[in-house]
Write an enzyme that holds these catalytic residues in place. Structure first.
Site, short mmCIF file in Angstrom:
data_model
loop_
_atom_site.label_atom_id
_atom_site.label_comp_id
_atom_site.label_asym_id
_atom_site.label_seq_id
_atom_site.Cartn_x
_atom_site.Cartn_y
_atom_site.Cartn_z
N LYS A 64 -6.51 -6.23 -0.05
CA LYS A 64 -5.72 -5.00 0.13
C LYS A 64 -4.48 -5.29 0.97
O LYS A 64 -4.54 -6.08 1.91
CB LYS A 64 -6.60 -3.95 0.82
N SER A 79 -12.38 4.89 2.00
CA SER A 79 -11.42 4.20 1.14
C SER A 79 -11.94 2.98 0.39
O SER A 79 -11.23 2.45 -0.46
CB SER A 79 -10.20 3.80 1.95
N SER A 126 -8.21 4.91 -0.41
CA SER A 126 -6.93 4.26 -0.51
C SER A 126 -6.99 2.83 -1.05
O SER A 126 -5.96 2.29 -1.44
CB SER A 126 -6.28 4.22 0.88
N1 GLN Z 1 -8.91 9.73 2.21
C1 GLN Z 1 -9.07 9.48 3.59
C2 GLN Z 1 -7.75 9.62 4.29
O1 GLN Z 1 -6.79 9.83 3.66
C3 GLN Z 1 -9.68 8.14 3.83
C4 GLN Z 1 -8.73 7.03 3.79
C5 GLN Z 1 -9.31 5.71 4.22
O2 GLN Z 1 -10.53 5.52 4.29
N2 GLN Z 1 -8.42 4.79 4.55
O3 GLN Z 1 -7.67 9.55 5.48
#
Ligand code: GLN
Length: 488
Positions: free
Chosen positions: A79, A178, A154
């Site tokens: 990532k 994410s 994400s």
């Molecule tokens: N969807 C969540 C957020 O936007 C989780 C994102 C994540 O785990 N990085 O904060």
């Protein structure tokens, strides 16, 4: 041999046995990238030359007997919020559009020590804020199972790359789901370990008290093996744990006899899609048939998890993102003016709308006068959620539920309604608030053929129980085929 049909561990074994080479594996992945990447856009950066050179280097070491193990020579994706020395690390933000780190994240170094070969850096929501990979400054990734749909986020690029055969496994980060949510949307497996298990050194911080690095793969085995490789104690991260039980692959057993599995009634309320509900409950039945003792219970506090999470995560994000000011890293806006004007212009132009929303929300909840009402209260809720889980884990080995309320939405659907998007995190964020390990694995498809995810959450340090339960379920489905209700 159709290399792309192999799992990471199968490929690693084939390389060790001389049936194929690290270079052939990388060539197969690059060929697949040629076929599908234009549509899917899983990666932000791919360095073909370096990937092939590294594959050859690893192959030489394998042949010289200097490198062995299941990941040696296996193409991996990382990532784009994990620093890679000499390779662009953008966090999918214009702010870091030109940032080439001088060092690699500890998790990335651990992968290299295991002999994995980096294909490139995967697309993501900007600074890991989002649930669809649409907030990337470089355009969205598409879901390989249906390119009209998002891959989740994400870590959407990582999940899509695994699902599309554009790598054999990937690293992601999970602050509120994410890793698990994109794994569910793309029909792959993803694991977030106990907070502190994988070093956050070199992971660009979003919500430091919630962020964890984890693995995405085609199978439970791949995820366990990768997690084992990256889970090391690291003095460079003050929250890194010195664990002696990170031999996660030892838990790859088909045995859930007597395992106590709790199903929180709160997770199966009106917000849950009917097909997701039936698939998840069918998976619970399957585990019961394998010998687990499955029962329903009331976890409680579920409705408070989303507001507490977004308060805490945004507060930490607003503080963590202060460092991007046009002086120390990345982008700086053109045009002179005072120092303050330069900051303002740089941050206005460098960050996208979702990141700005979080910075504003975070600065607000931390500001004098509102700190107690919002931030401190959210911390109290977090402690209460932790206690609710403590009570649950006094009775159960793991908690079973859905990963998401629904399957992958179409592109564009979520951006229009951020609040709805935030509510979609309801089943994943509690694990981050409480620091717990959780795994997401496929448990069938809906009528439109979209993957559905099953989530198993464990107490701190109990990854092995999760891996054992997930592996047992995965193998049972493989042997028995899908049952009628799993495939709805
Ligand atoms: N969807 C969540 C957020 O936007 C989780 C994102 C994540 O785990 N990085 O904060």
């Amino acid at each position: 041999m159709d290399l792309l049909s192999l799992t990471a561990v199968e490929l690693g074994t084939a390389i060790q046995q001389g049936q194929t080479t690290a270079r052939e594996a990388m060539e197969a992945v690059l060929k697949q990238i040629d076929k599908t990447e234009e549509i899917l856009h899983c990666y932000i950066t791919i360095d073909r030359k370096k990937a092939l050179e590294e594959a050859e280097g690893v192959q030489r070491k394998i042949e010289a007997g200097e490198l062995s193990g299941p990941l040696a020579g296996v193409p991996a994706a990382v990532k784009d919020n994990l620093c890679t020395e000499g390779m662009l690390t953008t966090c999918a933000s214009r702010m870091l559009g030109n940032f080439v780190p001088g060092y690699s994240a500890e998790a990335v170094l651990n992968l290299k020590r295991a002999g994995a070969v980096l294909v490139g850096k995967t697309n993501m929501d900007e600074f890991a804020m989002g649930s669809t990979t649409e907030t990337s400054a470089f355009g969205p990734t598409r879901n390989p199972r249906d390119p009209e749909r998002v891959p989740g986020g994400s870590s959407g690029g990582s999940a899509a790359a695994v699902a599309a055969g554009e790598c054999f496994f990937a690293l992601g980060s999970d602050t509120g789901g994410s890793i698990r949510q994109p794994a569910a949307y793309c029909g792959v497996v993803g694991i977030k370990p106990t907070y502190g298990t994988v070093s956050r050194y070199g992971l660009v911080a979003y919500g430091s008290s919630l962020d964890q690095v984890g693995s995405l793969g085609k199978t439970v085995e791949d995820c366990a093996v990768v997690l084992e490789a990256i889970a090391t104690h690291d003095r460079k991260d003050s929250t890194s744990l010195a664990r002696e039980d990170t031999d996660f692959s030892s838990a790859l057993e088909e045995n859930v006899t007597g395992m106590r599995i709790g199903i929180p009634r709160d997770y199966f309320g009106p917000g849950l899609n009917g097909e997701v509900k039936s698939a998840v409950l069918a998976a619970a039945k399957r585990l019961a048939a394998e010998g687990a003792r499955v029962e329903e219970f009331d976890l409680g506090l579920t409705e408070y998890a989303v507001p507490a999470y977004y308060t805490i995560a945004s507060a930490e994000a607003s503080s963590n993102l202060e460092r991007f000011d046009g002086v120390k890293y990345g982008y700086r806006a053109e045009g002179g003016g005072s120092l303050h004007e330069m900051y303002k212009k740089t941050r206005s132009q460098g960050f996208g709308p979702e990141v700005k929303r979080r910075i504003m929300l975070g600065s607000f909840v931390l500001s004098a006068g509102y700190y107690d009402a919002y931030y401190r209260k959210a911390l109290r809720v977090k402690a209460m959620i932790r206690r609710a889980f403590d009570e649950a884990f006094a009775r159960y080995d793991c908690i079973l539920g859905p990963v998401t309320p629904d399957t992958a939405p179409r592109l564009g659907e979520s951006l229009a309604d951020p609040l709805k998007m935030y509510l979609g995190d309801i089943y994943t964020i509690a694990a981050n608030l409480a620091g717990l390990p959780a795994i997401s694995l496929p448990c069938g498809k809906n009528g439109a053929g979209l993957p559905i995810g099953l989530q198993l959450t464990g107490d701190c340090f109990q990854e092995k129980k999760l891996i054992r339960a997930a592996y047992t379920y995965e193998q049972a489905v493989k042997k028995g085929g899908q049952t009628g209700d799993e495939g709805i």
